[in-house]
Design an enzyme around this catalytic site. Structure first.
Site, PDB file in Angstrom:
ATOM      1  N   ASP A 338       0.563  -1.301   0.137  1.00 54.53           N
ATOM      2  CA  ASP A 338       0.103   0.056  -0.450  1.00 54.53           C
ATOM      3  C   ASP A 338       1.397   1.210  -0.067  1.00 54.53           C
ATOM      4  O   ASP A 338       2.160   1.551   0.367  1.00 54.53           O
ATOM      5  CB  ASP A 338      -1.009   0.169   1.752  1.00 54.53           C
ATOM      6  CG  ASP A 338      -2.252   1.071   1.469  1.00 54.53           C
ATOM      7  OD1 ASP A 338      -2.143   2.054   0.202  1.00 54.53           O
ATOM      8  OD2 ASP A 338      -2.406   1.722   2.358  1.00 54.53           O
ATOM      9  N   ASP A 627      -2.755  -0.514   5.832  1.00 55.55           N
ATOM     10  CA  ASP A 627      -3.341  -0.522   7.130  1.00 55.55           C
ATOM     11  C   ASP A 627      -4.134  -0.145   7.187  1.00 55.55           C
ATOM     12  O   ASP A 627      -5.032  -0.186   8.478  1.00 55.55           O
ATOM     13  CB  ASP A 627      -1.929   0.603   7.481  1.00 55.55           C
ATOM     14  CG  ASP A 627      -2.384   1.612   6.572  1.00 55.55           C
ATOM     15  OD1 ASP A 627      -2.682   1.649   5.307  1.00 55.55           O
ATOM     16  OD2 ASP A 627      -1.682   3.060   6.644  1.00 55.55           O
ATOM     17  N   ASP A 631      -7.389  -2.664   2.685  1.00 52.38           N
ATOM     18  CA  ASP A 631      -5.978  -3.368   2.244  1.00 52.38           C
ATOM     19  C   ASP A 631      -6.609  -4.800   3.273  1.00 52.38           C
ATOM     20  O   ASP A 631      -5.774  -6.448   3.096  1.00 52.38           O
ATOM     21  CB  ASP A 631      -4.704  -3.565   3.466  1.00 52.38           C
ATOM     22  CG  ASP A 631      -4.552  -2.363   2.422  1.00 52.38           C
ATOM     23  OD1 ASP A 631      -4.430  -1.949   1.481  1.00 52.38           O
ATOM     24  OD2 ASP A 631      -4.563  -0.985   3.213  1.00 52.38           O
TER      25      ASP A 631
END
Length: 896
Positions: A338, A627, A631
């Protein structure tokens, strides 16, 4: 049991595109109105649809999870061996085997039960209560009682209880970062939008579980429970987690070992009877051989090696939640990361300032900016037209809107304005509103005169301006030059905010709200971005050297993602892959596209999950970092999920296998190194166990057909299991790093626990050890030594062969003589201790009679040591040949 949430009446086959409908059409479809539902209708819809809750799959019964830990041929053989040895009253061996089985089963049981908690973390995002309109009156109701068609009232600081189509938005901004991964709050509107857009672009929808950052609004519920965007994510994380590569390899190896040993035992038992041995003796021989050859300590070795890896990784800010994940990181060849909060700081920061004098790299200019008046004026305007507040706990940290916080921090730290000036109450203030695209405030200056400060979108501010601030005096405004600079900064992935000001005439009457700004002097533009974390670019280069590809997978805008990727050194030769583009690609086409690019942007949680599955379908071992809630599905589906510990959500942490306590991507590189050290220790120990076990199996099997007495008595084979690999194999798991872990390519998925080199080495050393032991026994008998002496010599030779073999196992390629002797003290001490124990057993009369030993003299001990050391000579010679061959191939390879 909690009822499964479904959309309530009126029932439709397919939900309409709520974001594309007018508010009147939305109310009509939902049979509702701006005054909400009446109480009776709401109760009926709740009865029909069920509670506004996320469905969670029921837990697997504990006894079924426990029984699963014993489904293995190797475990089955050990159970039989443990029972038989107990019946034969060999309590030490029986107890040791039972202890191994119980420990292994307990670890597996705890890990499986622990993994089921991942999906339950999503329930923490449910809203305990919310405000709705019922019968036209405002009421506070429990979040689970919200139904489709309810009108929900939103204010700053509240969590959205369900998916809402907004019909009233007053400066409403919602933090959707957990769903989209974007750093900025989403400004909300009520106007209909185009149909085919992603959730992150639906500015007229408020999603369940998100937070209202500022403003007020009202929306009608269009989906509850499992039908919400959060519910769709919840469905993606249901079900058991997949097995790690190490678990798959271990189970495969266990099956192979189990079937081979079982076949060999049956063969030895039948052949021994056919050749004239009695059934009782051959049965005890088969049991003893099973205990001597089955690597029953392999589960403990795995546990010890992985636990040591957990400890080492914890010291480097990586907390391992699932034990086998330690090794998986070492096998990873793709990391899908990410962007926000992982590769970047998750803090909007001023990086560029454009004024009439040109573009200033703000990060490269240290200290105050008092000598750059247009820059100073731009920062001052942005900081005074601002609602960010200084944190009481962290120095130079501001809370509030991300743009306001960044501009306030930049202005105060560079001396353009003081915090005392910012705290002064303005004469008039109009906060930022998405539909206006600006905010404005009036402050009293040090000279007592009033100044109007405006900040907003460059297009809006330049339209209200009549001049531009120069280095000496105001100049004519060149709108084209300003807009061209804005476009250039936007292409760099910067969030651009313009600032302007004008003096307020003494006779000017200030209205509430303030009149639209006009007659401004354009001061400049501030370019902000969420910058890369320190050390991340270097960590990505380390990953490349280690043979690991790094890919950015984000919900952010493609331009922003590409700009950050370029700064991090990620290959961006082609345009970023986007979610809408993925919808038109087959899995094969997507796999080819993923080979071309290192950036995927504007992707949904479903898109992230598909990327992970596609990469895994091509044989990749994929690690995913993240986070946010968005995700979680990819974190759980990946070979290993890595979550952020500080800024990460509970959902992400629960779905992950590893949690980084410092939220730093660079920590992953350290974790990869530790993972490779851990797998190397497992590989070395497995090689040692298989080679010595194979030697025992081959030697005893051949002795049955050699026309000689039994090579070893059953009790001697049990003793051999204690002194050859009782604790040395566990101590081998303590082997430290060799230093070149990050220069090796990742282990090939098809390679297995042992490489082809180690399989070959295990074969030749196992065969040599078996031959050496058997020849020693036969020669002793031919020299007319008693059987007890011949067996003692043969067993001592085997003990010494295992002693030298365990030390040669310390490195796969390096020579043993290149390693520090005391680098692995547990191995040195346990190996010497095993030799001393064997010597004591041969010289103490009680154990001598019990085990069928006789005392050896010094010359015979020297002879056993000499024969035992031959396996070390054999391994060192094989390593020399391999290094020479590798060096010759490298030198003959044409240089590029």
């Amino acid at each position: 049991m909690t009822p499964q949430p479904i959309d309530s009446a009126p029932v439709v086959a397919v939900a309409p595109p709520w974001h594309a409908l007018s508010t009147e059409a939305v109310f009509r479809e939902l049979a509702s109105s701006p005054n909400g539902l009446d109480v009776a209708e709401a109760a009926e819809r709740l009865r029909t649809a069920g509670l506004n809750e996320l469905a969670v799959a029921g837990r697997t019964p504990w006894w079924r999870v426990l029984l699963r830990q014993f489904v293995s041929p190797l475990i089955g053989i050990l159970l039989v061996a443990a029972v038989v040895t107990a019946l034969q009253k060999y309590w030490v061996d029986s107890g040791a085997i039972f202890l191994v089985l119980c420990l292994n089963a307990s670890l597996g049981f705890v890990q499986e039960r622990k993994a089921e908690s991942a999906v339950r973390a999503l329930q923490s995002l449910s809203t305990p209560s919310c405000r709705v309109l019922r019968d036209g009156d405002e009421r506070v109701i429990p979040g689970p009682d919200v139904v489709r068609g309810d009108v929900v009232l939103l204010e700053s600081g509240e969590r959205v209880p369900a998916d809402l189509r907004l019909f009233l938005a007053n400066a409403l901004e919602i933090d959707e970062s957990m769903l989209t991964g974007e750093s900025f709050v989403a400004a909300k509107t009520t106007v209909p939008l185009a149909e085919g857009i992603a959730d992150s672009d639906k500015t007229n929808v408020a999603f369940s579980g998100t937070f209202v950052g500022s403003g007020r609004g009202r929306g009608v519920v269009i989906a509850t429970g499992a039908s919400t965007a959060l519910g769709e994510i919840n469905a993606l994380v249901q079900g058991p987690s997949g097995k790690t590569p190490l678990q798959l390899l271990t189970h495969s190896l266990e099956r192979s070992i189990g079937f081979v040993i079982l076949g060999a035992l049956v063969f030895v038992f039948i052949a021994g009877i056919v050749l004239g041995n009695d059934a009782s003796t051959m049965f005890r021989t088969a049991v003893g051989l099973a205990v001597a050859t089955i690597p029953e300590s392999l589960p403990i070795v795995l546990t010890v090696a992985l636990s040591l890896g957990v400890s080492r990784m914890a010291r480097r800010n990586a907390i391992v939640r699932i034990l086998p994940a330690v090794e998986t990181l070492g096998s990873t060849n793709v990391i899908g990361s990410d962007k926000t909060g992982t590769l970047t700081e998750n803090r909007l920061t001023v990086e560029r300032i454009w004024t009439r004098s040109g573009l200033l790299d703000f990060t490269a200019e240290p200290g105050a900016l008092t000598d750059l008046e247009p820059v100073r004026a731009t920062l001052r305007a942005g900081a005074l037209t601002n609602e960010a507040t200084l944190s009481a706990d962290v120095a130079d940290e501001y809370s509030g809107d991300a743009v306001d916080a960044a501009m306030a921090r930049a202005a105060v730290t560079r001396g353009a304005v003081t915090e005392q000036e910012r705290r002064m109450n303005p004469v008039a203030h109009q906060p930022y509103e998405p539909q206006l695209r600006y905010s404005q405030t009036v402050h009293v200056g040090p000279d007592g005169r009033l100044t109007l400060y405006v900040k907003g979108s460059p297009e809006t501010v330049v339209e209200a301006s009549v001049a531009i601030a120069g280095s000496v005096a105001d100049e004519d405004l060149d709108e084209a030059a300003v807009l061209a600079a804005n476009e250039r900064m936007g292409r760099q992935g910067l969030r651009v905010i313009a600032a302007a000001s004008r003096r307020v005439a003494a006779e000017e009457n200030l209205t509430d709200p303030l009149d639209p700004p006009s007659g401004l002097t354009f001061l400049g533009m501030v370019g902000m971005t969420d910058p890369p974390r320190a050390g991340v670019a270097e960590a990505i280069q380390d990953c490349r050297r280690a043979g690991i590809s790094v890919m950015m997978i984000t919900g952010d805008h493609p331009v922003t993602a590409a700009a950050i990727a370029d700064r991090l050194g990620l290959a961006t030769g082609t345009r970023p892959l986007t979610g809408p583009e993925m919808a038109d690609l087959t899995d094969g086409m997507l796999a080819a596209r993923l080979e071309e690019t290192s950036v995927a942007a504007r992707v949904s949680p479903q898109d992230k999950l598909r990327i992970v599955h596609t990469l895994q379908g091509t044989g990749k071992i994929v690690a995913v970092t993240g986070d946010g809630v968005n995700d979680a599905p990819a974190l759980k589906a990946a070979s290993i999920g890595v979550a952020m510990g500080r800024a990460g959500t509970d959902v992400a942490r629960e779905a992950a296998d590893v949690v980084l306590t410092d939220d730093n991507f660079a920590t992953i590189v350290h974790a990869v190194e530790e993972g490779r050290v851990t797998f190397s220790a497992i590989r070395k120990t497995t090689y040692f166990l298989l080679s010595t076990g194979a030697a025992a199996l081959v030697a005893v099997t051949l002795s049955v057909f050699a026309g000689t007495p039994l090579l070893f008595l059953p009790v001697q084979m049990l003793w051999m299991n204690v002194v050859t690999n009782g604790v040395q194999d566990i101590a081998l798991a303590f082997e430290p790093a060799e230093g070149d872990e990050l220069t090796r390519p990742p282990r090939a998925p098809e390679e297995g626990i042992l490489s082809r080199t180690l399989w070959f080495r295990a074969g030749i050393t196992g065969a040599w050890m078996a031959l050496a032991v058997l020849l020693t026994f036969i020669v002793e008998l031919r020299l007319d030594y008693p059987e007890v002496h011949a067996r003692t010599m043969a067993l001592t030779v085997f003990v010494l062969l295992s002693f030298f073999q365990v030390f040669s196992s310390r490195a796969e390629s390096k020579s043993l003589f290149q390693l520090r002797l005391l680098a692995n003290k547990p191995l040195l001490f346990t190996s010497l201790g095993a030799l001393i124990l064997h010597w004591v057993a041969m010289t103490w009369p009680v154990s001598e009679d019990l085990l069928g030993f006789t005392t050896l003299n010094a010359w015979e001990w020297f002879l056993c040591v000499a024969i035992g050391s031959t396996v070390l000579v054999l391994v060192e010679a094989e390593k020399v040949v391999r290094r020479w061959s590798h060096r010759r191939d490298t030198e003959s390879r044409p240089s590029t």
